[in-house]
Motif scaffolding. Structure first.
Motif, PDB file in Angstrom:
ATOM      1  N   GLN A   1     -83.488 -24.241  48.380  1.00 51.52           N
ATOM      2  CA  GLN A   1     -84.178 -25.471  47.945  1.00 51.52           C
ATOM      3  C   GLN A   1     -83.675 -25.971  46.593  1.00 51.52           C
ATOM      4  O   GLN A   1     -83.640 -27.162  46.346  1.00 51.52           O
ATOM      5  N   GLN A   2     -83.334 -25.017  45.702  1.00 57.77           N
ATOM      6  CA  GLN A   2     -82.891 -25.377  44.346  1.00 57.77           C
ATOM      7  C   GLN A   2     -81.791 -24.377  43.953  1.00 57.77           C
ATOM      8  O   GLN A   2     -82.088 -23.260  43.499  1.00 57.77           O
ATOM      9  N   PRO A   3     -80.520 -24.773  44.137  1.00 60.74           N
ATOM     10  CA  PRO A   3     -79.415 -23.830  43.908  1.00 60.74           C
ATOM     11  C   PRO A   3     -79.392 -23.229  42.506  1.00 60.74           C
ATOM     12  O   PRO A   3     -78.869 -22.125  42.317  1.00 60.74           O
ATOM     13  N   ASN A   4     -79.951 -23.916  41.527  1.00 61.24           N
ATOM     14  CA  ASN A   4     -79.914 -23.394  40.149  1.00 61.24           C
ATOM     15  C   ASN A   4     -81.168 -22.590  39.781  1.00 61.24           C
ATOM     16  O   ASN A   4     -81.414 -22.329  38.594  1.00 61.24           O
ATOM     17  N   LEU A   5     -81.940 -22.208  40.786  1.00 58.89           N
ATOM     18  CA  LEU A   5     -83.148 -21.395  40.529  1.00 58.89           C
ATOM     19  C   LEU A   5     -82.744 -20.063  39.887  1.00 58.89           C
ATOM     20  O   LEU A   5     -81.921 -19.333  40.445  1.00 58.89           O
ATOM     21  N   PRO A   6     -83.303 -19.721  38.721  1.00 66.51           N
ATOM     22  CA  PRO A   6     -82.986 -18.419  38.135  1.00 66.51           C
ATOM     23  C   PRO A   6     -83.740 -17.298  38.848  1.00 66.51           C
ATOM     24  O   PRO A   6     -84.960 -17.362  38.985  1.00 66.51           O
ATOM     25  N   VAL A   7     -83.031 -16.298  39.287  1.00 62.46           N
ATOM     26  CA  VAL A   7     -83.635 -15.268  40.136  1.00 62.46           C
ATOM     27  C   VAL A   7     -83.421 -13.848  39.561  1.00 62.46           C
ATOM     28  O   VAL A   7     -84.355 -13.060  39.487  1.00 62.46           O
ATOM     29  N   SER A   8     -82.200 -13.539  39.161  1.00 65.89           N
ATOM     30  CA  SER A   8     -81.945 -12.190  38.623  1.00 65.89           C
ATOM     31  C   SER A   8     -82.490 -12.126  37.197  1.00 65.89           C
ATOM     32  O   SER A   8     -82.660 -13.172  36.543  1.00 65.89           O
TER      33      SER A   8
ATOM     34  N   ALA B   1     -91.000 -12.412  38.759  1.00 64.42           N
ATOM     35  CA  ALA B   1     -89.824 -11.579  39.006  1.00 64.42           C
ATOM     36  C   ALA B   1     -89.404 -11.663  40.475  1.00 64.42           C
ATOM     37  O   ALA B   1     -90.228 -11.952  41.353  1.00 64.42           O
ATOM     38  N   ARG B   2     -88.127 -11.435  40.702  1.00 66.40           N
ATOM     39  CA  ARG B   2     -87.583 -11.337  42.066  1.00 66.40           C
ATOM     40  C   ARG B   2     -86.818 -10.007  42.182  1.00 66.40           C
ATOM     41  O   ARG B   2     -86.263  -9.518  41.189  1.00 66.40           O
ATOM     42  N   ASP B   3     -86.757  -9.469  43.424  1.00 60.62           N
ATOM     43  CA  ASP B   3     -85.993  -8.236  43.623  1.00 60.62           C
ATOM     44  C   ASP B   3     -84.514  -8.566  43.859  1.00 60.62           C
ATOM     45  O   ASP B   3     -84.111  -9.735  43.807  1.00 60.62           O
ATOM     46  N   ALA B   4     -83.719  -7.541  44.141  1.00 57.98           N
ATOM     47  CA  ALA B   4     -82.265  -7.735  44.269  1.00 57.98           C
ATOM     48  C   ALA B   4     -81.924  -8.688  45.412  1.00 57.98           C
ATOM     49  O   ALA B   4     -80.853  -9.309  45.415  1.00 57.98           O
TER      50      ALA B   4
END
Ligand code: KMH
Ligand code: ZN
Length: 270
Positions: A19-26, A49-52
């Protein structure tokens, strides 16, 4: 009027990189995004937080890594979520509070959340509030419906929540309170005198409600958790871009923006 506190809600639990390619996840991406928002003028960062694999997690260890990485870059206030995703257990959701962050969110009632139910029973609201109080963590009361304000006031009466209370009106979640100007006014008029508040308008409600908050003396939350667009049909480039717009508008209106330390003073953080 106090200076404006801007919160950046960077990631959330529901948005995906599709949905949003620049979403910060790590953790590194989240820390980098937090630093960019700090430089743009945010004084609080609301963290999920997100997992691996990129799925929402309430893991103590992942939140610890994120918190340490943000704190190595700047003094922005780190506010972990205790809302997590709708399918997290209450025990999972409470884990980041054990890191003793300065603030954490505390949702004060149950509502529909799109096709799901965001469950917050009285028993668990009180458990979360009690643990935050024990650890000296200031709750930000998440209000998705009007009755949740009354639940927070009940916590104050029971000695589980200190005053002045800080509220966040999250308006426009499908299944919960819409994000109209009238809805925001009703919320603002319903909180006890002396409280502080911020507004997180979902989707297209983000900027109009932010402008209202700037004028009314409230505070503003923006970010990909709430809205992935810059304008109709145009994706936002980054969380910091959304923060920068609020800074610009606030300056044009004549309200200065708070630094993290000024926000600490306004919110009475220890
Ligand atoms: N993800 C929502 C189900 C919070 O962070 O405290 C809950 C939420 C609230 O985002
Ligand atoms: Zn959240």
């Amino acid at each position: 009027m106090e200076k404006l506190i801007i919160t950046a809600a960077l990631t959330g639990a529901e948005v995906t990189k599709v949905q949003q390619p620049n979403l910060p996840v790590s953790p590194d991406e989240i820390a980098e995004a937090a630093y960019a928002c700090y430089k743009a003028g945010a004084s609080i960062v609301h963290v999920h937080a997100r997992d691996a694999e990129g799925n929402p997690t309430q893991s103590y260890e992942v939140y610890k890594e994120i918190k340490e990485k943000i704190e190595a870059k700047c003094n922005i206030i780190v506010q972990p979520s205790t809302g997590g995703a709708t399918w997290h257990t209450p025990e999972e959701r409470l884990q980041p509070v054990e890191l003793k962050p300065e603030m954490a969110t505390l949702s004060c009632g149950t509502c529909n959340f799109g096709p799901e139910v965001f469950m917050n029973s009285e028993e668990y609201i009180e458990k979360f509030a009690a643990r935050m109080k024990e650890l000296g963590v200031k709750p930000e009361i998440e209000v998705f419906e009007r009755g949740m304000i009354e639940n927070a006031i009940r916590l104050v009466k029971k000695g589980l929540l200190d005053t002045p209370v800080h509220f966040d009106f999250v308006l426009g979640v499908p299944g919960a309170c819409p994000g109209t100007p009238e809805d925001l006014m009703h919320m603002v008029r319903s909180i006890p005198a002396g409280s502080t508040w911020t507004v997180a308008g979902i989707g297209r409600a983000e900027t109009p409600l932010a402008v209202m908050a700037i004028v009314l003396g409230g505070n503003v939350r923006v970010g990909f958790e709430d809205n992935v667009y810059y304008e109709k049909g145009v994706m936002a480039e980054s969380n910091a871009q959304l923060v920068a717009r609020i800074v610009r508008i606030s300056k044009e209106i004549g309200r200065e923006v708070a630094t993290p330390d000024e926000a600490r003073k306004i919110l009475g953080l220890k």
